[in-house]
Design an enzyme around this catalytic site. Sequence first.
Site, PDB file in Angstrom:
ATOM      1  N   TYR A  68      29.823  18.473  54.735  1.00 59.30           N
ATOM      2  CA  TYR A  68      30.119  19.253  55.940  1.00 59.30           C
ATOM      3  C   TYR A  68      31.227  20.265  55.640  1.00 59.30           C
ATOM      4  O   TYR A  68      31.124  21.456  55.955  1.00 59.30           O
ATOM      5  CB  TYR A  68      30.532  18.347  57.117  1.00 59.30           C
ATOM      6  CG  TYR A  68      30.904  19.183  58.329  1.00 59.30           C
ATOM      7  CD1 TYR A  68      32.234  19.377  58.690  1.00 59.30           C
ATOM      8  CD2 TYR A  68      29.921  19.853  59.055  1.00 59.30           C
ATOM      9  CE1 TYR A  68      32.573  20.192  59.754  1.00 59.30           C
ATOM     10  CE2 TYR A  68      30.247  20.676  60.121  1.00 59.30           C
ATOM     11  CZ  TYR A  68      31.585  20.841  60.471  1.00 59.30           C
ATOM     12  OH  TYR A  68      31.912  21.661  61.523  1.00 59.30           O
ATOM     13  N   ARG A 117      44.452  16.552  60.885  1.00 63.03           N
ATOM     14  CA  ARG A 117      45.493  16.937  61.865  1.00 63.03           C
ATOM     15  C   ARG A 117      44.924  16.955  63.286  1.00 63.03           C
ATOM     16  O   ARG A 117      45.602  16.553  64.236  1.00 63.03           O
ATOM     17  CB  ARG A 117      46.038  18.327  61.504  1.00 63.03           C
ATOM     18  CG  ARG A 117      47.122  18.865  62.448  1.00 63.03           C
ATOM     19  CD  ARG A 117      47.257  20.370  62.315  1.00 63.03           C
ATOM     20  NE  ARG A 117      46.039  21.048  62.769  1.00 63.03           N
ATOM     21  CZ  ARG A 117      45.751  22.314  62.471  1.00 63.03           C
ATOM     22  NH1 ARG A 117      46.572  23.022  61.716  1.00 63.03           N
ATOM     23  NH2 ARG A 117      44.634  22.864  62.906  1.00 63.03           N
ATOM     24  N   ARG A 139      34.084  15.643  69.680  1.00 53.86           N
ATOM     25  CA  ARG A 139      33.697  16.063  68.334  1.00 53.86           C
ATOM     26  C   ARG A 139      34.201  15.049  67.319  1.00 53.86           C
ATOM     27  O   ARG A 139      35.357  14.644  67.369  1.00 53.86           O
ATOM     28  CB  ARG A 139      34.277  17.453  68.010  1.00 53.86           C
ATOM     29  CG  ARG A 139      34.072  18.422  69.161  1.00 53.86           C
ATOM     30  CD  ARG A 139      33.935  19.830  68.697  1.00 53.86           C
ATOM     31  NE  ARG A 139      32.744  19.989  67.858  1.00 53.86           N
ATOM     32  CZ  ARG A 139      32.558  21.074  67.099  1.00 53.86           C
ATOM     33  NH1 ARG A 139      33.471  22.004  67.058  1.00 53.86           N
ATOM     34  NH2 ARG A 139      31.462  21.190  66.366  1.00 53.86           N
ATOM     35  N   PHE A 166      47.502  35.490  49.694  1.00 55.51           N
ATOM     36  CA  PHE A 166      46.423  35.140  50.631  1.00 55.51           C
ATOM     37  C   PHE A 166      45.904  33.731  50.366  1.00 55.51           C
ATOM     38  O   PHE A 166      45.649  32.961  51.277  1.00 55.51           O
ATOM     39  CB  PHE A 166      45.272  36.147  50.493  1.00 55.51           C
ATOM     40  CG  PHE A 166      44.013  35.703  51.168  1.00 55.51           C
ATOM     41  CD1 PHE A 166      42.975  35.141  50.437  1.00 55.51           C
ATOM     42  CD2 PHE A 166      43.862  35.808  52.549  1.00 55.51           C
ATOM     43  CE1 PHE A 166      41.814  34.702  51.061  1.00 55.51           C
ATOM     44  CE2 PHE A 166      42.707  35.365  53.171  1.00 55.51           C
ATOM     45  CZ  PHE A 166      41.687  34.815  52.425  1.00 55.51           C
TER      46      PHE A 166
HETATM   47  O1  D61 Z   1      37.703  27.318  65.602  1.00 63.15           O
HETATM   48  C1  D61 Z   1      38.823  27.317  65.024  1.00 63.15           C
HETATM   49  O2  D61 Z   1      39.854  27.853  65.477  1.00 63.15           O
HETATM   50  C2  D61 Z   1      38.914  26.571  63.708  1.00 63.15           C
HETATM   51  O3  D61 Z   1      37.591  26.434  63.228  1.00 63.15           O
HETATM   52  C3  D61 Z   1      37.431  25.395  62.255  1.00 63.15           C
HETATM   53  C4  D61 Z   1      36.288  24.520  62.668  1.00 63.15           C
HETATM   54  O4  D61 Z   1      35.592  24.826  63.676  1.00 63.15           O
HETATM   55  O5  D61 Z   1      36.099  23.496  61.965  1.00 63.15           O
HETATM   56  C5  D61 Z   1      37.037  25.999  60.878  1.00 63.15           C
HETATM   57  O6  D61 Z   1      35.956  26.909  61.002  1.00 63.15           O
HETATM   58  C6  D61 Z   1      35.275  27.008  59.712  1.00 63.15           C
HETATM   59  C7  D61 Z   1      34.031  27.865  59.883  1.00 63.15           C
HETATM   60  C8  D61 Z   1      34.379  29.306  59.917  1.00 63.15           C
HETATM   61  C9  D61 Z   1      35.161  29.715  58.669  1.00 63.15           C
HETATM   62  C10 D61 Z   1      36.142  30.710  59.106  1.00 63.15           C
HETATM   63  C11 D61 Z   1      36.989  31.331  58.043  1.00 63.15           C
HETATM   64  C12 D61 Z   1      38.292  30.876  57.897  1.00 63.15           C
HETATM   65  C13 D61 Z   1      39.167  31.547  57.076  1.00 63.15           C
HETATM   66  C14 D61 Z   1      38.756  32.693  56.399  1.00 63.15           C
HETATM   67  C15 D61 Z   1      39.665  33.437  55.612  1.00 63.15           C
HETATM   68  C16 D61 Z   1      39.260  34.607  54.993  1.00 63.15           C
HETATM   69  C17 D61 Z   1      37.936  35.057  55.114  1.00 63.15           C
HETATM   70  C18 D61 Z   1      37.035  34.323  55.874  1.00 63.15           C
HETATM   71  C19 D61 Z   1      37.427  33.150  56.541  1.00 63.15           C
HETATM   72  C20 D61 Z   1      36.531  32.456  57.347  1.00 63.15           C
HETATM   73  C21 D61 Z   1      38.227  26.712  60.275  1.00 63.15           C
HETATM   74  O7  D61 Z   1      38.538  27.849  60.581  1.00 63.15           O
HETATM   75  N1  D61 Z   1      38.826  26.007  59.325  1.00 63.15           N
HETATM   76  C22 D61 Z   1      39.954  26.564  58.565  1.00 63.15           C
HETATM   77  C23 D61 Z   1      39.772  26.148  57.153  1.00 63.15           C
HETATM   78  C24 D61 Z   1      38.665  26.976  56.486  1.00 63.15           C
HETATM   79  C25 D61 Z   1      39.340  27.938  55.593  1.00 63.15           C
HETATM   80  C26 D61 Z   1      38.383  28.505  54.571  1.00 63.15           C
HETATM   81  C27 D61 Z   1      39.161  29.194  53.518  1.00 63.15           C
HETATM   82  C28 D61 Z   1      40.153  30.106  53.836  1.00 63.15           C
HETATM   83  C29 D61 Z   1      40.888  30.757  52.854  1.00 63.15           C
HETATM   84  C30 D61 Z   1      40.643  30.495  51.509  1.00 63.15           C
HETATM   85  C31 D61 Z   1      41.348  31.149  50.488  1.00 63.15           C
HETATM   86  C32 D61 Z   1      41.055  30.883  49.162  1.00 63.15           C
HETATM   87  C33 D61 Z   1      40.072  30.006  48.836  1.00 63.15           C
HETATM   88  C34 D61 Z   1      39.375  29.327  49.826  1.00 63.15           C
HETATM   89  C35 D61 Z   1      39.628  29.583  51.179  1.00 63.15           C
HETATM   90  C36 D61 Z   1      38.902  28.932  52.179  1.00 63.15           C
HETATM   91 MG    MG Z   2      33.443  24.688  63.735  1.00 63.24          MG
END
Ligand code: D61
Ligand code: MG
Length: 340
Positions: free
Chosen positions: A141, A188, A198, A258
């Site tokens: 997931y 968290r 959820r 970043f």
């Molecule tokens: O709804 C919410 O407020 C939180 O949602 C979480 C959920 O629903 O589980 C969940 O939603 C996930 C699905 C949508 C992904 C969104 C995303 C996040 C950060 C980004 C950064 C840069 C570019 C694109 C990005 C896309 C969420 O936001 N989780 C935060 C952790 C995911 C971070 C992914 C990430 C971010 C930065 C990174 C930098 C380097 C390497 C890997 C990385 C990987």
């Molecule tokens: Mg989600």
Amino acid sequence: NDQVSMSATLKRCYNYLTETSRSFSAVIQALDGELRDAICIFYLVLRALDTVEDDMTIDNKLKIPMLKNFYKNLQDPQWHFTESKEKDRIVLEDFPAITREFHELAGVYHEVISDICCKMGHGMTVFLDRDIDTIEEWNEYCHYVAGLVGIGLSRLFSASGLEDPCVGKDTALANNMGLFLQKTNIIRDYLEDILQGRKFWPKAVWSKYVEQLTDLALEKNRTQAVHCLNELITNALELVPDCITYMSRIHNQSVFNFCAIPQVMAIATLERCYNNPAVFTGVVKIRKGEAVKMMMGSTSLEKVKAIMYHFTSEIYRRIPENDPNAERTRQVCMKALASS
Ligand SMILES: O=C(O)CO[C@@H](C(=O)O)[C@@H](OCCCCCc1ccc2ccccc2c1)C(=O)NCCCCCc1ccc2ccccc2c1
Ligand SMILES: [Mg+2]
Ligand SMILES: [Mg+2]
């Protein structure tokens, strides 16, 4: 870059970025060159997809095709969705602005964003009508919602020429960068998530401590709940060495910041959560002042290693003697300390 040359729709997109992401907006806007707009749009497209996934008022019969076909919306200049009740619904209501700016990006970025959006959308449907049971399913997931983000970002870094081709090729490390962030969020947000019905904690772990996931929130189960929490934090800490290896390959300063700042916030969050019953009564957040101090200090690999070392040793120091996973946690901490 100067505001004057930025188009009206791109300015709106950066407003949506700021409105929908406390933790990523600043570090995305600080990115060099073509990466800034590409990663801003990548974020907004996936945030729009995630807003559909998170919306419990959308029936699964409608949600499944919406998620599976979401990437195709980028080819429809008019597509938008006004029925969402979610906090981030603006990115669905004004999706045409995001689509317009997506098409302004260079072709190499299109392919990555569209491919990751397609895979994430399909992956999200896998767990819509079934629970996360095993650790492997927990990893699966988190791969869909965060690992794929890491893989896509790494391909964008290499495609921009600001990072080596190997960054975009090593999908295992990129995947684990996302898993570390997502597992930290899931650990968290236990209470917030169960209050919304959820369930993201893996059944193979929590079922060793209670009958139902929601039982962890009961006062009488407090000791069991904290031992379950400690086991999941131990699982997340296993990812630290890979995250450090990934960051050791990043050369561009803005790309390093970043990648590093969310990782540093995550290890600090895990340390605040470790052995902390407050996870079951509220949300454990890092204070703004503490966060700013850490962000300032995350601009080099040595500084990031020192921060990882600090918080991992703080966890090691607090492993309870009677914790069933104490020995495992000590081993995982030692391995993380050796890599940082
Ligand atoms: O709804 C919410 O407020 C939180 O949602 C979480 C959920 O629903 O589980 C969940 O939603 C996930 C699905 C949508 C992904 C969104 C995303 C996040 C950060 C980004 C950064 C840069 C570019 C694109 C990005 C896309 C969420 O936001 N989780 C935060 C952790 C995911 C971070 C992914 C990430 C971010 C930065 C990174 C930098 C380097 C390497 C890997 C990385 C990987
Ligand atoms: Mg989600
Ligand atoms: Mg979400």
